[in-house]
Scaffold this motif. Structure first.
Motif, PDB file in Angstrom:
ATOM      1  N   GLU A  12     -42.285  74.916 -62.470  1.00  0.00           N
ATOM      2  CA  GLU A  12     -41.520  73.699 -62.238  1.00  0.00           C
ATOM      3  C   GLU A  12     -42.485  72.552 -61.940  1.00  0.00           C
ATOM      4  O   GLU A  12     -43.448  72.692 -61.193  1.00  0.00           O
ATOM      5  N   ALA A  13     -42.225  71.405 -62.549  1.00  0.00           N
ATOM      6  CA  ALA A  13     -43.102  70.249 -62.356  1.00  0.00           C
ATOM      7  C   ALA A  13     -43.029  69.766 -60.916  1.00  0.00           C
ATOM      8  O   ALA A  13     -41.951  69.714 -60.321  1.00  0.00           O
ATOM      9  N   ARG A  14     -44.194  69.412 -60.382  1.00  0.00           N
ATOM     10  CA  ARG A  14     -44.244  68.905 -59.009  1.00  0.00           C
ATOM     11  C   ARG A  14     -43.668  67.498 -58.960  1.00  0.00           C
ATOM     12  O   ARG A  14     -43.876  66.692 -59.863  1.00  0.00           O
ATOM     13  N   GLN A  15     -42.946  67.203 -57.897  1.00  0.00           N
ATOM     14  CA  GLN A  15     -42.358  65.884 -57.743  1.00  0.00           C
ATOM     15  C   GLN A  15     -43.450  64.824 -57.664  1.00  0.00           C
ATOM     16  O   GLN A  15     -44.440  64.983 -56.965  1.00  0.00           O
ATOM     17  N   ALA A  39     -55.457  59.974 -39.901  1.00  0.00           N
ATOM     18  CA  ALA A  39     -56.446  60.175 -40.973  1.00  0.00           C
ATOM     19  C   ALA A  39     -55.738  60.198 -42.323  1.00  0.00           C
ATOM     20  O   ALA A  39     -54.562  60.566 -42.424  1.00  0.00           O
ATOM     21  N   LEU A  40     -56.453  59.802 -43.357  1.00  0.00           N
ATOM     22  CA  LEU A  40     -55.875  59.860 -44.704  1.00  0.00           C
ATOM     23  C   LEU A  40     -55.443  61.281 -45.055  1.00  0.00           C
ATOM     24  O   LEU A  40     -54.446  61.481 -45.756  1.00  0.00           O
ATOM     25  N   SER A  41     -56.169  62.266 -44.571  1.00  0.00           N
ATOM     26  CA  SER A  41     -55.803  63.655 -44.857  1.00  0.00           C
ATOM     27  C   SER A  41     -54.435  64.002 -44.278  1.00  0.00           C
ATOM     28  O   SER A  41     -53.696  64.807 -44.854  1.00  0.00           O
ATOM     29  N   GLN A  42     -54.072  63.373 -43.167  1.00  0.00           N
ATOM     30  CA  GLN A  42     -52.763  63.611 -42.561  1.00  0.00           C
ATOM     31  C   GLN A  42     -51.652  62.967 -43.384  1.00  0.00           C
ATOM     32  O   GLN A  42     -50.556  63.517 -43.503  1.00  0.00           O
ATOM     33  N   ILE A  43     -51.936  61.793 -43.944  1.00  0.00           N
ATOM     34  CA  ILE A  43     -50.960  61.155 -44.831  1.00  0.00           C
ATOM     35  C   ILE A  43     -50.752  62.020 -46.069  1.00  0.00           C
ATOM     36  O   ILE A  43     -49.615  62.251 -46.505  1.00  0.00           O
ATOM     37  N   GLY A  48     -47.667  66.306 -49.172  1.00  0.00           N
ATOM     38  CA  GLY A  48     -47.868  67.536 -49.927  1.00  0.00           C
ATOM     39  C   GLY A  48     -48.818  67.388 -51.094  1.00  0.00           C
ATOM     40  O   GLY A  48     -48.664  68.067 -52.120  1.00  0.00           O
ATOM     41  N   ILE A  49     -49.804  66.485 -50.951  1.00  0.00           N
ATOM     42  CA  ILE A  49     -50.784  66.280 -52.020  1.00  0.00           C
ATOM     43  C   ILE A  49     -52.194  66.375 -51.427  1.00  0.00           C
ATOM     44  O   ILE A  49     -52.378  66.427 -50.216  1.00  0.00           O
TER      45      ILE A  49
END
Length: 204
Positions: A12-15, A39-43, A48-49
């Protein structure tokens, strides 16, 4: 042709993550943890990316903050001008301008918290530009109060101090208001509009 028993269907394609979703996630985290505490990692995790994927939507965390602050201050001024457009009466204008500002702080709490806490984290020239937009709003409120003093509707001695008090009391709503509290956002906004008239010693 459809997959056979020995073939597997395509995953299934990821949103797709949009720039608006990135801004919304950043806004939530900035409000919860502060700009410097996020942090950007938290965003990226919230969305989910992977962190590098964020750069498809922004140049830096700083750009996210500047975009959020600019949009909020623009909307504040739009609210103000819309609220006062239908009357030249300073009493009507002050009541309407205070009500819409108070209502925004009850209904847009994330934006209010970020703007009032983290704007100073912006670099120049963005910091000066954003401060000027805030001063534009304060000057507009002060002008209404001064006209009210001139026509005898208000008896307050210092229009600048009164405008500061009105804006600051409205800003505080974002820190304490809760949707499940005893008063609705509209009720709070109505009460604060009346508080503003009392601060200005309305003679009505």
């Amino acid at each position: 042709m459809p997959p056979t028993d020995t073939q597997s269907a395509a995953p299934e394609a990821r949103q797709t993550v949009t720039s608006e979703a990135v801004l919304d996630a950043a806004l939530t985290l900035f409000a919860e943890r502060g700009y410097h505490g996020t942090a950007l990692s938290q965003i990226a995790e919230r969305l989910g990316i992977r962190t590098p994927s964020l750069y498809n939507h922004m140049r830096s965390k700083q750009e996210l903050l500047e975009t959020l602050v600019a949009a909020t201050l623009r909307d504040v001024l739009t609210d103000f001008h819309g609220a006062v457009a239908d009357s030249e009466d300073p009493v009507v204008q002050l009541r309407a301008a205070t009500r819409v500002y108070a209502l925004r702080h009850a209904t847009h709490r994330r934006e209010a918290l970020v703007v009032n806490r983290d704007t100073t984290s912006l670099p120049e020239p963005a910091l000066t530009e954003m401060r000027e937009r805030r001063r534009e709003h304060e000057r507009a409120i002060r002008s209404i109060i001064m006209r009210g003093i001139e026509c005898g509707a208000f008896a307050v001695g210092n229009a600048g101090l009164a405008s500061f008090a009105i804006l600051e009391m409205s800003v505080s709503i974002a820190r304490w208001f809760r949707e499940d509290g005893p008063r609705t956002a509209e009720q709070v906004a109505d009460e604060y509009a009346e508080f503003a008239l009392r601060i200005c010693r309305y003679r009505g």
